[in-house]
Design a protein around this motif. Sequence first.
Motif, PDB file in Angstrom:
ATOM      1  N   ARG A  63       0.827  -1.208   0.000  1.00 16.70           N
ATOM      2  CA  ARG A  63       0.000   0.000   0.000  1.00 16.70           C
ATOM      3  C   ARG A  63       0.859   1.254   0.000  1.00 16.70           C
ATOM      4  O   ARG A  63       0.509   2.260  -0.622  1.00 16.70           O
ATOM      5  CB  ARG A  63      -0.943  -0.017   1.195  1.00 16.70           C
ATOM      6  N   ALA A  64       1.996   1.219   0.728  1.00 13.72           N
ATOM      7  CA  ALA A  64       2.879   2.386   0.756  1.00 13.72           C
ATOM      8  C   ALA A  64       3.456   2.658  -0.630  1.00 13.72           C
ATOM      9  O   ALA A  64       3.535   3.808  -1.066  1.00 13.72           O
ATOM     10  CB  ALA A  64       4.005   2.164   1.764  1.00 13.72           C
ATOM     11  N   ALA A  65       3.858   1.601  -1.338  1.00 13.43           N
ATOM     12  CA  ALA A  65       4.361   1.773  -2.700  1.00 13.43           C
ATOM     13  C   ALA A  65       3.269   2.299  -3.623  1.00 13.43           C
ATOM     14  O   ALA A  65       3.524   3.136  -4.497  1.00 13.43           O
ATOM     15  CB  ALA A  65       4.905   0.443  -3.225  1.00 13.43           C
ATOM     16  N   ASP A  66       2.038   1.819  -3.398  1.00 15.25           N
ATOM     17  CA  ASP A  66       0.915   2.286  -4.217  1.00 15.25           C
ATOM     18  C   ASP A  66       0.650   3.763  -3.983  1.00 15.25           C
ATOM     19  O   ASP A  66       0.417   4.518  -4.926  1.00 15.25           O
ATOM     20  CB  ASP A  66      -0.329   1.464  -3.884  1.00 15.25           C
ATOM     21  N   ARG A  67       0.716   4.213  -2.716  1.00 11.18           N
ATOM     22  CA  ARG A  67       0.520   5.644  -2.415  1.00 11.18           C
ATOM     23  C   ARG A  67       1.628   6.479  -3.055  1.00 11.18           C
ATOM     24  O   ARG A  67       1.370   7.575  -3.565  1.00 11.18           O
ATOM     25  CB  ARG A  67       0.505   5.861  -0.896  1.00 11.18           C
ATOM     26  N   TRP A  68       2.843   5.974  -3.017  1.00  9.59           N
ATOM     27  CA  TRP A  68       3.981   6.672  -3.626  1.00  9.59           C
ATOM     28  C   TRP A  68       3.740   6.855  -5.121  1.00  9.59           C
ATOM     29  O   TRP A  68       3.962   7.933  -5.676  1.00  9.59           O
ATOM     30  CB  TRP A  68       5.254   5.865  -3.362  1.00  9.59           C
ATOM     31  N   ARG A 123      13.656   4.246  -7.552  1.00  9.03           N
ATOM     32  CA  ARG A 123      14.912   3.495  -7.687  1.00  9.03           C
ATOM     33  C   ARG A 123      16.010   4.043  -6.783  1.00  9.03           C
ATOM     34  O   ARG A 123      17.017   3.370  -6.551  1.00  9.03           O
ATOM     35  CB  ARG A 123      15.396   3.553  -9.142  1.00  9.03           C
ATOM     36  N   LEU A 124      15.814   5.254  -6.290  1.00  9.66           N
ATOM     37  CA  LEU A 124      16.832   5.884  -5.448  1.00  9.66           C
ATOM     38  C   LEU A 124      16.486   5.801  -3.973  1.00  9.66           C
ATOM     39  O   LEU A 124      17.247   6.297  -3.132  1.00  9.66           O
ATOM     40  CB  LEU A 124      16.994   7.358  -5.852  1.00  9.66           C
ATOM     41  N   VAL A 125      15.349   5.178  -3.640  1.00  3.72           N
ATOM     42  CA  VAL A 125      14.885   5.096  -2.253  1.00  3.72           C
ATOM     43  C   VAL A 125      14.872   3.628  -1.822  1.00  3.72           C
ATOM     44  O   VAL A 125      14.079   2.843  -2.354  1.00  3.72           O
ATOM     45  CB  VAL A 125      13.478   5.699  -2.088  1.00  3.72           C
ATOM     46  N   PRO A 126      15.739   3.231  -0.888  1.00  2.00           N
ATOM     47  CA  PRO A 126      15.845   1.813  -0.515  1.00  2.00           C
ATOM     48  C   PRO A 126      14.535   1.161  -0.109  1.00  2.00           C
ATOM     49  O   PRO A 126      14.277   0.016  -0.450  1.00  2.00           O
ATOM     50  CB  PRO A 126      16.840   1.846   0.658  1.00  2.00           C
ATOM     51  N   THR A 127      13.662   1.864   0.596  1.00  3.79           N
ATOM     52  CA  THR A 127      12.459   1.232   1.128  1.00  3.79           C
ATOM     53  C   THR A 127      11.420   0.912   0.057  1.00  3.79           C
ATOM     54  O   THR A 127      10.558   0.056   0.259  1.00  3.79           O
ATOM     55  CB  THR A 127      11.809   2.125   2.190  1.00  3.79           C
ATOM     56  N   VAL A 128      11.478   1.579  -1.093  1.00  3.64           N
ATOM     57  CA  VAL A 128      10.471   1.347  -2.131  1.00  3.64           C
ATOM     58  C   VAL A 128      11.085   0.966  -3.473  1.00  3.64           C
ATOM     59  O   VAL A 128      10.364   0.811  -4.451  1.00  3.64           O
ATOM     60  CB  VAL A 128       9.581   2.601  -2.318  1.00  3.64           C
ATOM     61  N   ARG A 129      12.397   0.779  -3.522  1.00  2.00           N
ATOM     62  CA  ARG A 129      13.099   0.619  -4.797  1.00  2.00           C
ATOM     63  C   ARG A 129      12.556  -0.545  -5.625  1.00  2.00           C
ATOM     64  O   ARG A 129      12.389  -0.437  -6.834  1.00  2.00           O
ATOM     65  CB  ARG A 129      14.601   0.434  -4.552  1.00  2.00           C
ATOM     66  N   THR A 130      12.279  -1.669  -4.979  1.00  2.00           N
ATOM     67  CA  THR A 130      11.764  -2.823  -5.703  1.00  2.00           C
ATOM     68  C   THR A 130      10.252  -2.791  -5.817  1.00  2.00           C
ATOM     69  O   THR A 130       9.681  -3.014  -6.897  1.00  2.00           O
ATOM     70  CB  THR A 130      12.204  -4.117  -5.008  1.00  2.00           C
ATOM     71  N   LEU A 131       9.576  -2.490  -4.710  1.00  2.00           N
ATOM     72  CA  LEU A 131       8.120  -2.592  -4.678  1.00  2.00           C
ATOM     73  C   LEU A 131       7.414  -1.546  -5.535  1.00  2.00           C
ATOM     74  O   LEU A 131       6.237  -1.723  -5.848  1.00  2.00           O
ATOM     75  CB  LEU A 131       7.620  -2.488  -3.228  1.00  2.00           C
ATOM     76  N   ILE A 132       8.100  -0.471  -5.920  1.00  4.82           N
ATOM     77  CA  ILE A 132       7.441   0.554  -6.724  1.00  4.82           C
ATOM     78  C   ILE A 132       7.011  -0.009  -8.075  1.00  4.82           C
ATOM     79  O   ILE A 132       6.111   0.524  -8.736  1.00  4.82           O
ATOM     80  CB  ILE A 132       8.374   1.778  -6.925  1.00  4.82           C
ATOM     81  N   SER A 133       7.613  -1.118  -8.484  1.00  5.89           N
ATOM     82  CA  SER A 133       7.228  -1.748  -9.744  1.00  5.89           C
ATOM     83  C   SER A 133       5.821  -2.340  -9.670  1.00  5.89           C
ATOM     84  O   SER A 133       5.151  -2.461 -10.706  1.00  5.89           O
ATOM     85  CB  SER A 133       8.221  -2.859 -10.104  1.00  5.89           C
ATOM     86  N   VAL A 134       5.386  -2.724  -8.472  1.00  6.50           N
ATOM     87  CA  VAL A 134       4.068  -3.347  -8.331  1.00  6.50           C
ATOM     88  C   VAL A 134       2.941  -2.378  -8.695  1.00  6.50           C
ATOM     89  O   VAL A 134       2.101  -2.705  -9.540  1.00  6.50           O
ATOM     90  CB  VAL A 134       3.872  -3.917  -6.910  1.00  6.50           C
ATOM     91  N   PRO A 135       2.869  -1.172  -8.093  1.00  4.30           N
ATOM     92  CA  PRO A 135       1.803  -0.246  -8.495  1.00  4.30           C
ATOM     93  C   PRO A 135       1.934   0.221  -9.939  1.00  4.30           C
ATOM     94  O   PRO A 135       0.933   0.558 -10.570  1.00  4.30           O
ATOM     95  CB  PRO A 135       1.938   0.918  -7.512  1.00  4.30           C
ATOM     96  N   ALA A 136       3.163   0.236 -10.467  1.00  2.12           N
ATOM     97  CA  ALA A 136       3.318   0.569 -11.887  1.00  2.12           C
ATOM     98  C   ALA A 136       2.619  -0.475 -12.746  1.00  2.12           C
ATOM     99  O   ALA A 136       1.963  -0.153 -13.735  1.00  2.12           O
ATOM    100  CB  ALA A 136       4.796   0.655 -12.257  1.00  2.12           C
ATOM    101  N   GLY A 137       2.745  -1.734 -12.347  1.00  2.90           N
ATOM    102  CA  GLY A 137       2.037  -2.794 -13.052  1.00  2.90           C
ATOM    103  C   GLY A 137       0.547  -2.724 -12.825  1.00  2.90           C
ATOM    104  O   GLY A 137      -0.243  -2.944 -13.754  1.00  2.90           O
TER     105      GLY A 137
END
Length: 208
Positions: free
Chosen positions: A99-104, A117-131
């Motif tokens: 959910r945090a990645a989705d809000r981002w 990609r520059l933020v360790p806490t969301v670097r990988t998971l940000i791909s999920v809401p993009a999908g």
Amino acid sequence: MDEFVRSLMENYGAFGIGLLMFLENIFPPIPSEIIMPLAGYQAAMGQMSIITVIFAGTVGTVLGILPWYYLGYFFGEDRIIRLSDKFGRWMTMSASDVRAADRWFRRYGYWAVFLGRLVPTVRTLISVPAGLAQMPMPAFLLFSTIGSLIWTSFLAFSGYIMGQNYELIDGYVGPVSNIVVIGIVLLYIYRVATFKPENRRPKAKADL
């Protein structure tokens, strides 16, 4: 740990670095903050060029985030949260992380893929809401590659600079990297031991 990366580079060259970065994005046993500086350090020792190290690390990273994109693209948020409840203990991914990645992503749009990609806490998971948002693949690859290139370059050059001061720091690189890895392993064990599935928000039923 530095001996492990050194032997990997000697045996597999750039492929070994790319493979490590690919696996780091699928499952994080060794973070990029360890892989790329040590690879850059070895580049300074003459094993390969720093450009090759950066290229291999960037390619491995981009390939490693594609499964997360397609997870969001084909599964949808409900199913991903169900997966995080079932397997999040081992993936170190909770429903709140999703959910945090989705809000981002909702806040920054396509730029979230680059900035993430520059933020360790969301670097990988940000791909999920993009999908989930079905972000066009060309745009996803462009923003992901640029962000990954900046991140891997920064880490690789930090190791490369250390390698140029070999005489001053050779006695510290191995012990420090081992301490960092041990700390990461302990943190992973702690997250596995303390993981608790979260109560999902009521939504339309969806089967896995």
